[in-house]
Design a protein around this motif. Structure first.
Motif, PDB file in Angstrom:
ATOM      1  N   LYS A 121       3.250  52.337  98.790  1.00  0.00           N
ATOM      2  CA  LYS A 121       2.890  50.971  99.266  1.00  0.00           C
ATOM      3  C   LYS A 121       3.818  50.026  98.810  1.00  0.00           C
ATOM      4  N   ILE A 126       3.957  46.197  97.230  1.00  0.00           N
ATOM      5  CA  ILE A 126       3.125  45.510  96.373  1.00  0.00           C
ATOM      6  C   ILE A 126       3.876  44.095  95.888  1.00  0.00           C
ATOM      7  N   ASP A 162       1.196  45.632 101.324  1.00  0.00           N
ATOM      8  CA  ASP A 162      -0.152  46.339 101.287  1.00  0.00           C
ATOM      9  C   ASP A 162      -1.055  45.668 100.406  1.00  0.00           C
ATOM     10  N   GLU A 163      -0.382  45.272  99.153  1.00  0.00           N
ATOM     11  CA  GLU A 163      -1.302  44.594  98.153  1.00  0.00           C
ATOM     12  C   GLU A 163      -0.608  43.426  97.555  1.00  0.00           C
ATOM     13  N   ILE A 190     -10.032  43.723  95.185  1.00  0.00           N
ATOM     14  CA  ILE A 190      -9.908  45.109  94.692  1.00  0.00           C
ATOM     15  C   ILE A 190     -10.597  45.102  93.249  1.00  0.00           C
ATOM     16  N   HIS A 192      -6.129  41.346  91.995  1.00  0.00           N
ATOM     17  CA  HIS A 192      -5.585  42.512  92.587  1.00  0.00           C
ATOM     18  C   HIS A 192      -6.405  42.408  94.094  1.00  0.00           C
ATOM     19  N   TYR A 193      -5.509  42.228  95.002  1.00  0.00           N
ATOM     20  CA  TYR A 193      -5.980  42.134  96.359  1.00  0.00           C
ATOM     21  C   TYR A 193      -5.309  43.331  97.368  1.00  0.00           C
ATOM     22  N   ALA A 194      -6.024  43.598  98.368  1.00  0.00           N
ATOM     23  CA  ALA A 194      -5.503  44.393  99.450  1.00  0.00           C
ATOM     24  C   ALA A 194      -5.362  43.391 100.588  1.00  0.00           C
TER      25      ALA A 194
END
Length: 197
Positions: free
Chosen positions: A3, A5, A150-151, A180, A192-194
């Motif tokens: 990912k 990030i 992605d995040e 998330i 924490h986000y997606a």
């Protein structure tokens, strides 16, 4: 697949530095954004010298343990005094994205001048299946515009800096996030986000 990030300490009003950051001045008057790295009683398992609160250590070490390579912007590189010739992460190779030469580069650092897509691709290859982390508002904005992120993790510190470098720059359209995890901790709240596609 690995990912991409972004994880940044950020003030409530959206700054990742204080006023007048730069070489020899670091984050300017925004150094309090990182107090939570050192004011706890739990040693980081990834970064020597970091003592975080229990909740912060759990989240921070889980994220830092995923990093295989990172892409940093030129301002971040300069503000951080060229990462001392290495990188900001103890094991991840740094790729520095810049449109101009960086004469201070060492063999442990890689300069990419051909854009965010190439920088992320090179970092993915070097990461060996682990995640690629992004550092710096310009890099994150370029990667968001290219659809590469992605995040996003915001280590939100309860301070209003009132100036400095903003984390996010202008985007051509809205980017929707899905929460998330939210972890409240002493001196910081970890969000924490997606990225929703």
């Amino acid at each position: 697949m690995s990912k991409v990030i972004s994880a940044h300490a950020v003030s409530v009003d959206g700054y990742i530095t204080g006023r007048e950051p730069g070489a020899g001045r670091g984050l300017g008057d925004g150094t309090m954004l990182f107090d939570w790295y050192f004011d706890g009683d739990t040693r980081s398992q990834v970064f020597d010298g970091f003592k975080l609160s229990g909740p912060s250590a759990r989240l921070f070490d889980a994220l830092a343990g995923r990093v295989g390579a990172l892409v940093a912007g030129r301002n971040t590189y300069e503000d951080s005094d060229h990462f001392g010739g290495g990188g900001p992460h103890p094991t991840a190779r740094p790729f520095i994205l810049s449109h101009r030469p960086a004469p201070e580069m060492t063999e442990r650092q890689t300069l990419v001048t051909t854009g965010i897509e190439d920088a992320v691709a090179a970092a993915r290859e070097a990461a060996g299946g682990r995640d690629v982390f992004l550092m710096g508002g310009g890099v994150v904005t370029a990667a968001l515009k290219a659809g590469l992120v992605d995040e996003v993790v915001l280590h939100q510190v309860p301070v209003l800096l009132g100036g400095g470098r903003p984390f996010f720059q202008a985007l051509p359209e809205h980017v929707r996030l899905r929460l998330i995890e939210a972890v409240p901790a002493p001196g910081v709240t970890h969000l924490h986000y997606a990225i929703e596609r």
